[in-house]
Scaffold this active site. Structure first.
Site, PDB file in Angstrom:
ATOM      1  N   CYS A 115     -44.031  -8.457 -13.507  1.00 23.22           N
ATOM      2  CA  CYS A 115     -43.478  -7.074 -12.857  1.00 23.22           C
ATOM      3  C   CYS A 115     -44.920  -6.053 -12.682  1.00 23.22           C
ATOM      4  CB  CYS A 115     -42.318  -6.320 -12.670  1.00 23.22           C
ATOM      5  SG  CYS A 115     -40.762  -7.875 -12.414  1.00 23.22           S
ATOM      6  N   HIS A 116     -44.622  -6.004 -13.996  1.00 20.16           N
ATOM      7  CA  HIS A 116     -45.057  -4.371 -13.609  1.00 20.16           C
ATOM      8  C   HIS A 116     -46.384  -4.728 -14.958  1.00 20.16           C
ATOM      9  CE1 HIS A 116     -41.562  -3.180 -12.136  1.00 20.16           C
ATOM     10  NE2 HIS A 116     -43.044  -2.791 -10.429  1.00 20.16           N
ATOM     11  N   GLY A 117     -47.098  -5.414 -16.021  1.00 24.71           N
ATOM     12  CA  GLY A 117     -47.808  -5.788 -16.419  1.00 24.71           C
ATOM     13  C   GLY A 117     -47.367  -5.015 -18.033  1.00 24.71           C
TER      14      GLY A 117
END
Lengths: 151, 685
Positions: A115-117
């Protein structure tokens, strides 16, 4: 005071009801089918739980990291059970905004959240990315060498 | 109240009633005789538009609730049954879903109008605060409403947003468990969201009553920001404002109809046509477009709790606006500096909206932080500063003078606003994976306002499904009887009965308590090739062949700038079919150099990540068509994709047909109302 008392049932009913709590009772998981280097995902209380059979390399990598350098400092030993170091049991929910990280991905041979690393290492500790905390360890214990009870 | 209350009904029965409950004189003084500033422009019609939309949402919502089931096992299916089986269910569902977006669009215009003309200033502070309360209630209602279909985006959006509350120290986790009613988002959560989603709009209606009351006490603001002083400054609400509001509503309805009938999924997310799966997170979790600016602010702040606080503060700061902007001049029309900063603020909001739809990487993160700062700077720095240092332009003496003076400037920044607005819309729809090769745009018979399904293609596609796809893929939302429905493959009842009887359907228990098999009937649904998910996975190397009923709507790809703007006008919504067709033809025996495909997967040019678990399903000559159409992969792909589009959207032809009729009527209506408005206002100008 009596107002608060009168109000309490209306608030309390929002908490998990008896059947939900019962469905969330402890579960037993057999570890024999999980080979060295493999992992499985089980569901408990609606949450995905990774059970990872770590390789020697993964355990070593986890233990040689200086604990002070971690965003959420924790020793690898504190996140596994004594005598069962090869077994990592973590809740597979990213501590950032709740996506499910992918196992055996990322730079630390741990978990990678698409999703956001956010990246977690082979002990499930946050190493890179926006997540604030390590992957949560659910309550569990070893019933026998090859069986754990989660919950 | 306000306005002359010298209303006396003529009929004795009404006079009898008036003495006991003076509701008629209340309505008269509030909405007929009520003095309205003569200089109002069309930005003032949005109050009426909002009231109208609230009514529509409540009406369609209550009706949908007669057919919807708020249980996590049944919710998704119940929505599909509404769309497929309930008479005009597709229309009601589209009205409600699109209506939510229209409701928010109108409320943002309404709020920006308030900001520009200083409608929050003395004596309208309470009016403004009531508005902020309405807005907060709308956001809660919209959020819970989106969870109800229980698609992937519903579930994961609910997970992300409820998880936010865990940011609060000590009590955070308890709050989240209380909200969930369990240990994760699940059935208790869905059920209570349904209850609250039904309740909140009535609370909104109550606060709206207070809002209108507060408005009537102070009187309406106007584009010049002047108070009404004499009778020359005002006109009676009816017929002047009434007809103007009606025209505003009729134009708004045209936009509403455009989306409902021709582009119902334009503002939605394809992922929400996939049933919720707690074990699989979508690649991009994105809220609906009206939450995007706040989502951007939330993700800009690296600290979880701070991000939550910043996000809520960005709305709560509106409450303090009357005390942050203390300039005596109300309207930005006479405030040259404030006007410019206002338009910059609008662009900031639109850019934040665009950022909310993009993955928080690289330059997007930095931009998000700068823009979040700009957002707060407008309220906390710019406006208070301008109150002190700005010299306003001279204002006319009265509203009557302002009307006679006339004149209007078109702000050049409006162009920038439209571009930025377009970015938001496009961004909202295009938050897809980057690693995607764009499928070619193909010609489909069902595209465009006059599109319809090619019957031959539907029948051939059904044959391809039956002979090839049905071995692994279920089609569980389609019943045999649907094959005889208008707007479909066009089989007769007899043909459908014959087709159904070829299938063996499990039924029972019989009187001995045993399950048995019987021939299919038209009312049965296409049976699944596997008894359960585990059997499906075991037979397919661990992969689960998805049900194909909605696949043509559950897949999409980025259209990029400027296509997503153009798409709005050309009514392009064929991303799903283009994708499905491309996948079917996108298999290649040898992956390109440097690309490794894991064992058990196959290379596909258009599949994100290129490694698909499905082996190439189609080869030339596999299926022979009775009508002599070529037995090629391209033909199969085209026909089965057409069939799957029909399976996903069986009411499309009815939708477009009714749309044409509604649009025609609305256009004529708007025309007539406009000319009536001109007549009514002829004396006032």
């Amino acid at each position: 005071m009596s107002g608060a008392v009168a109000l309490w049932p209306f608030v309390s009913q929002m908490n998990p009801d008896a059947s939900t709590i019962a469905a969330g009772a402890p579960i037993e998981v057999d570890l024999t089918p999980i080979a060295d280097g493999q992992d499985i995902k089980v569901f408990w209380r609606g949450k995905p739980i990774y059970i990872m059979h770590r390789t020697k390399k993964q355990i070593e990598e986890a233990r040689t990291v200086p604990v002070d350098s971690l965003k959420d400092p924790a020793t690898d030993q504190s996140r596994v059970k004594d005598g069962h170091d090869q077994w990592l049991v973590v809740i597979g929910i990213c501590t950032h905004l709740g996506c499910i990280p992918i196992a055996h991905e990322g730079n630390y041979d741990g978990f990678f959240c698409p999703c956001h690393g956010s990246q977690y290492d082979s002990s499930g500790r946050i190493r890179q990315g926006p997540a604030p905390a390590n992957l949560a360890v659910p309550p569990y214990n070893f019933v026998s060498d090859n069986k754990i009870q989660i919950g | 109240m306000s306005g002359p209350s010298d209303y006396k009904p003529s009929h004795p029965a009404l006079q009898w009633f008036e003495r006991r409950l003076p509701i008629l004189s209340l309505m008269h003084s509030s909405f007929v005789a009520y003095p309205t500033p003569r200089n109002l422009n069309y930005w003032w019609t949005f109050g009426a538009i909002l009231s109208f939309m609230l009514g529509i949402q409540i009406l369609t919502g209550v009706i949908l609730a007669m057919h919807y089931t708020p249980n996590s096992e049944l919710a998704f299916k119940s929505v599909e049954f509404i769309v497929r089986d309930v008479n005009y269910g597709w229309l009601l569902r589209n009205m409600h879903a699109v209506g939510a977006s229209m409701f928010f669009f109108a409320v943002y215009v309404h709020m920006f109008r308030g900001l520009y003309y200083g409608s929050y200033k003395e004596p309208r502070e309470v009016l403004w605060i009531l508005g902020v309360i309405i807005y907060l209630l709308m956001m809660a209602t919209g959020f819970m409403g989106y969870v109800l279909p229980w698609g992937q985006m519903s579930f994961w959006g609910a997970t992300v947003i409820t998880n936010l509350f865990s940011a609060f120290p000590y009590v955070g986790d308890s709050i989240v468990t209380l909200l969930w009613g369990g240990y994760s988002v699940g059935n208790p959560t869905l059920n209570r969201f349904f209850s609250l989603h039904y309740l909140l709009p009535f609370l909104i209606a109550g606060v709206v009553v207070l809002h209108v009351w507060a408005l009537h006490v102070a009187g309406q603001n106007n584009p010049d920001g002047l108070d009404m002083k004499t009778d020359k400054d005002s006109v009676p609400f009816t017929p002047h404002a009434t007809i103007k509001d009606m025209f505003g509503v009729s134009v708004f309805l045209l936009l509403y109809a455009w989306l409902i009938f021709y582009m119902p999924n334009y503002l939605g997310d394809a992922d929400n046509y996939i049933p919720a799966n707690p074990a699989q997170t979508p690649a991009h979790i994105v809220p609906e477009w009206y939450y995007l600016p706040f989502y951007a602010m939330l993700r800009s702040i690296p600290n979880k709790l701070a991000g939550v606080v910043v996000m809520f503060s960005s709305i709560l700061i509106l409450v303090f606006l009357p005390w942050l902007d203390t300039a005596r001049t109300r309207s930005c029309k006479y405030r040259p500096l404030a006007k410019q900063f206002f338009w910059i603020f609008v662009v900031v909001c639109l850019l934040l909206g665009y950022l909310g739809s993009q993955p928080p990487e690289g330059i997007y993160v930095i931009a998000g932080r700068i823009l979040t700062f700009c957002y707060f700077a407008y309220f906390l720095i710019v406006l208070p500063l301008l109150s002190r240092i700005e010299t306003p332009r001279p204002m006319p003496n009265s509203i009557a003078d302002a009307v006679l003076a006339k004149g209007g400037k078109i702000v050049a920044l409006v162009v920038a606003v439209i571009v930025a607005g377009g970015l938001v819309i496009g961004g909202a729809r295009d938050a897809r994976a980057e690693e995607q090769v764009t499928p070619p745009s193909l010609k489909w018979s069902f595209a465009g306002p006059l599109g319809s399904y090619d019957r031959g293609a539907l029948q051939r596609g059904l044959k391809v499904y039956k002979e090839v796809c049905s071995n692994c893929h279920s089609l569980s939302y389609v019943a045999f009887r649907n094959l005889a429905d208008p707007g479909g493959p066009g089989y007769s009842e007899a043909q459908v009965a014959g087709l159904a009887s070829e299938y063996k359907i499990k039924d029972g228990p019989n009187d001995q308590g045993e399950m048995f098999e019987r021939p299919g009937r038209p009312a049965d649904y296409f049976p699944s090739p596997f008894p359960n998910e585990q059997a499906a996975r075991a037979a397919n190397g661990g992969g689960l062949p998805p049900d194909l009923s909605l696949i043509a709507k559950a897949r999409s790809y980025e259209r990029g700038f400027p296509w997503f703007l153009v798409d709005f006008f050309t009514q392009f919504q064929e991303q799903g079919p283009n994708y499905v067709d491309a996948i079917l033809q996108g298999f290649e025996d040898k992956p390109p150099a440097g690309v490794t495909i894991p064992q058990g997967s196959y290379y596909n040019k258009y599949f994100p990540g290129h490694a698909i678990k499905m082996p190439k399903p189609l080869s030339d000559g596999q299926v022979t068509f009775d009508d002599g159409s070529p037995a090629t992969v391209a033909q199969y792909a085209h026909d089965v994709t057409t069939f799957l589009m029909w399976a996903a959207e069986p009411k499309m032809e009815a939708r477009k047909k009714l749309g044409a009729q509604v649009f025609f009527v609305l256009a004529i209506l708007a025309f007539l109302i406009y000319f009536t408005k001109k007549r009514v206002w002829a004396d006032a100008h």
